[in-house]
Design a protein around this motif. Structure first.
Motif: not given
Length: 129
Positions: A7-19, A65-77
């Motif tokens: 149940q908490s997995q999606p929210y932990v993913l968001s926290l992981f993305r932010f950190v 951190m914002l979760g905006l264009f996450t997939r593209l930003a993460a791929f480039i990073l």
């Protein structure tokens, strides 16, 4: 335990993305704005290789951190972190514990994971859907 974790997995993913984004953003601030003062970033200029890396980390780390264009930003990073490892760390030694490249490897694969999974439910991307 498994039910609670599921149940908490999606929210932990968001926290992981932010950190992950915060760590990258922090490195961009240190390289470009010299805060906090770090000896190895003292001589970084904006148009140097390290300066351009700082700009990428600042902007795309902020997007993560914002979760905006996450997939593209993460791929480039992820690509930037792989590039950083092979250019800066690998020439010193094959072993990450010796060449100080462990963080670059972890950030590369963290960003690759985020590029595949997306930003989670607490993100601008999720709100836009």
């Amino acid at each position: 335990m498994d039910r609670i974790a599921a149940q908490s997995q999606p929210y932990v993913l968001s926290l992981f993305r932010f950190v992950t984004g915060l760590l990258l953003f922090h490195y961009g601030v240190a390289k470009l704005f010299k805060f906090p003062p770090v000896e190895m970033f003292e001589s970084v200029t904006p148009l140097s290789l390290w300066g351009v890396a700082g700009m990428i980390e600042l902007v795309l780390g902020g997007l993560l951190m914002l979760g905006l264009f996450t997939r593209l930003a993460a791929f480039i990073l992820a690509g930037e972190m792989a590039f950083a490892y092979f250019i800066e760390h690998l020439p010193h030694s094959f072993f990450p514990v010796i060449n100080d490249g462990a963080l670059a490897i972890v950030l590369c694969f963290a960003c690759l994971y985020l590029a595949v999974t997306g930003g989670g439910p607490v993100s601008v991307d999720a709100m836009r859907r």
